[in-house]
Design a protein around this motif. Structure first.
Motif: not given
Length: 339
Positions: A276-294
């Motif tokens: 499924a398409l994954r979209v992370a939403i947080e009022a901060g910078v992207r790090q370290p979201w890539d592990r959960w997005l990719l």
């Protein structure tokens, strides 16, 4: 001295959670105070404090009394504007044993406490950092006080447990985790009011697994929205928009990346739904979201991040979320564009 948690703690946490279901919108800093009112009554070993921000951090409860030269029985310490001194002293208290310290300041002021926070993680001391005003949502204080990079900094620290709850129920669960687990915990709490995101009561601590399915897709699942703290409410509103258009959307609340990373791969895959398409939403910078997005192995190609790419600005909270595109409408548009 053994550090054992009293049996009454579990009941106190359950009572707070049950009372919060269907309640009004409150800031999670206030939710934290509500939890502490229950916790401090059953845990006389807690010693609270704040670095000159007691009224903002909501860390003092009515029955604690102030520790002072003429009151050695007080359980609350006014540290003054000394974030590093507070954190360092908390380390010493935790190493001594017999007490369980917690101390508050704004999340952006974690910078001043950073050396002692690092030592907390290195030594594994059991204590709690109460960091409030955790995003651009603090509003008019402006970019100097808006912590866009601080969650990433704390999450990059080995041995530090970071929890960003979305409402009173998750805040109660966060405190239960912090009080019953070894090592240091950092709580990231909002200044702005947040609507309840749990609509039913369970005695299970869902936050203890780091992330969980908060709202399931109706029909064929096409998108998974992953959010923390104040942005979980945004994810739920975006889901409503997308479901009305026939786009099956799951919402995952991820209060703690560290706890989620500790789960087995099977659970993580079930929550994040590969494909499924994954979209992370947080009022901060992207790090370290890539592990959960990719994906753990970097295999997921369809992913996006809705958050901050620079510093904030001085304006009311709702204006800022619009300005930086962290809204339900913006999330829905991102999903549409990528499907």
């Amino acid at each position: 001295m053994e550090g054992a948690v009293p049996r009454r703690l579990a009941g106190a946490i359950r009572a707070v959670k049950k009372a919060a279901i269907g309640g009004k919108a409150v800031a999670t800093r206030k939710s934290s105070e509500i939890v502490l009112e229950a916790v401090n009554k059953v845990m006389p070993e807690t010693i609270g404090g704040s670095a000159d921000l007691t009224g903002s951090n909501n860390t003092r409860t009515a029955d604690m009394g102030v520790f002072a030269p003429d009151n050695r029985k007080g359980r609350y310490i006014h540290w003054g504007i000394r974030e590093h001194g507070m954190a360092a002293a908390m380390n010493g208290m935790a190493l001594h044993g017999g007490v369980l310290p917690y101390g508050g300041t704004f999340l952006c002021f974690a910078d001043y406490a950073r050396p002692a926070i690092r030592l907390s993680a290195l030594m594994g001391t059991k204590l709690i950092y109460v960091f409030t005003h955790d995003s651009i949502g603090l509003g008019e204080d402006g970019p100097t006080h808006q912590p866009v990079e601080h969650l990433a900094m704390l999450r990059a620290t080995p041995g530090l447990r970071v929890i960003r709850p979305a409402d009173t129920v998750e805040t109660a669960e966060a405190w239960e985790i912090a009080l019953t687990s070894d090592g240091p915990t950092a709580l990231a709490l909002s200044r702005q009011n947040l609507a309840p995101v749990r609509d039913s009561h369970t005695n299970r601590n869902l936050s203890a697994r780091g992330a969980y399915v908060l709202a399931e897709a109706e029909g064929r699942r096409q998108a998974v929205l992953i959010a923390t703290g104040s942005e979980v409410e945004i994810a739920l509103k975006a889901r409503e928009i997308l479901q009305a258009e026939g786009i099956g959307t799951r919402v995952v609340s991820m209060p703690s990346m560290e706890l989620f990373a500790a789960q087995d791969e099977g659970y993580r895959r079930r929550v994040l739904a590969p494909g499924a398409l994954r979209v992370a939403i947080e009022a901060g910078v992207r790090q370290p979201w890539d592990r959960w997005l990719l994906g753990d192995g970097g295999r997921e190609a369809k992913a996006a991040f809705v958050g901050m790419t620079g510093f904030g600005a001085s304006a009311p909270e709702k204006v800022l979320y619009q300005k930086f595109g962290i809204t339900a409408e913006a999330v829905a548009e991102r999903v549409r564009a990528m499907l």
